[in-house]
Design an enzyme around this catalytic site. Structure first.
Site, short mmCIF file in Angstrom:
data_model
loop_
_atom_site.label_atom_id
_atom_site.label_comp_id
_atom_site.label_asym_id
_atom_site.label_seq_id
_atom_site.Cartn_x
_atom_site.Cartn_y
_atom_site.Cartn_z
N HIS A 60 18.92 77.49 8.84
CA HIS A 60 19.11 78.26 7.60
C HIS A 60 19.04 77.35 6.37
CE1 HIS A 60 20.29 81.48 10.21
NE2 HIS A 60 21.35 80.83 10.64
N HIS A 222 19.26 86.06 11.91
CA HIS A 222 18.93 85.57 13.25
C HIS A 222 18.01 86.55 13.96
CE1 HIS A 222 23.10 84.15 12.30
NE2 HIS A 222 22.49 83.00 12.50
#
Length: 334
Positions: A60, A222
């Protein structure tokens, strides 16, 4: 068909990335001794200050380790790709930043993170280190408004961590840091759209499927399912759909000030983000809301996923001061 990545081995991507981060940012970061997944700010932790520890899975970037530095997070515990860090690096982070005033844990609301950070907090209590926890829950699409505690934490982390880190740097007490962090979270809203999947370094295979010419509103960082899938719309139409959901939640009044983030999920280029920002500004002008600060770019990504998210923080006097407070981090400076 396998995807292409500039890596050496899927098994080594996180540790090799961290070695590169430390090589690139030696003035900001170091790793705890014998704990390479515990990344500490060189200039931040100090006696009498509440220590702020953030963390979560890799993939991320610049969330989480990019927000470690003076005036923001004091440390970040780093997990495998899309996976929670185990308790050991979390504990190492907390011990490195404990200035005697307590430690605040902040991370997105995901089951694995909750389990491992809670376990670390219990172990730290045995060493007389007081730990509080504030989960980020800004993802509007992930649960209805009457179940906000079930929502995921996504790109709103940027503003929420920023506010909490400023409160720590201003030497708020642990009680007041926790209060400010919860207040920041309660006034932060994010909606996203995915256009194409990402692929995990270990598999080089897409982690979800989406049809050519399709988009999915509300997909998680995700690859968690969103709330609506359909034909790809124009930038203005997509931005309107995201902003409609955010503005319904905010219950803001004309003249209120906001912080806004238009965030790439990984591969969406700046050109497209600024086209979206143009529409965000138009929508906010129509409702009488004032942009106090705006961020556009890669702030909370999902590897190479195509798509974007919009985050709005509904500011008040305290949150505006905390957002404006200076910080100097590896990948974010104000």
């Amino acid at each position: 068909m396998k995807t292409k990545k500039l890596i050496n081995s899927g098994a080594n991507v996180v540790d090799e990335m961290l070695q590169g981060v430390l090589a690139a940012h030696p003035d900001h970061l170091y790793a705890a001794e014998d704990m390479p997944r515990a990344i500490i700010a060189k200039n931040g932790p100090r006696k009498g200050k509440v220590g702020l520890v953030i963390g979560g899975g890799s993939g991320h970037e610049p969330t989480f380790l990019g927000f470690v530095g003076k005036g923001l997070a004091d440390a970040a515990a780093i997990g495998n790709v899309f996976a929670s860090p185990p308790p050991d690096p979390i504990i190492a982070c907390a011990k490195a930043v404990d200035g005697g005033a307590g430690v605040l844990f902040m991370y997105g609301n995901y089951a694995g993170d909750v389990m491992n950070f809670d376990m670390a907090a219990e172990m730290l209590a045995l060493d007389d280190i007081e730990v509080r926890t504030v989960l980020t829950t800004d993802d509007v699409a992930s649960a209805p408004s009457d179940q906000m505690h079930k929502r995921r934490g996504v790109a709103g982390n940027v503003f929420i961590f920023k506010a909490a880190g400023a409160a720590c740097d201003l030497l708020y007490s642990l009680d007041d840091v926790e209060r400010a962090a919860r207040h920041a979270n309660s006034r932060t809203y994010t909606m996203g759209v995915a256009l194409s999947p990402c692929s995990l370094p270990q598999t080089l295979r897409p982690n979800f499927l989406i049809g050519e010419g399709e988009m999915e509103i509300g997909m998680g960082i995700h690859g968690e399912p969103g709330v609506a899938r359909g034909p790809l719309k124009t930038a203005d139409e997509v931005t309107d759909e995201l902003m409609d959901s955010i503005l319904r939640e905010m219950n803001a009044s004309p003249g209120d000030r906001i912080a806004v983030l238009v965030n790439s999920l990984g591969s969406t280029p700046m050109m497209e983000l600024y086209i979206m920002m143009r529409r965000v500004k138009s929508r906010l002008d129509d409702t009488g809301l004032v942009i106090h600060t705006a961020l556009v770019g890669n702030y909370c990504t999902s590897l190479e996923m195509a798509g974007a998210s919009i985050t709005v923080m509904h500011l008040d006097g305290e949150l505006q001061r905390l957002i404006d407070h200076p910080c100097d981090c590896a990948m974010f400076t104000r």
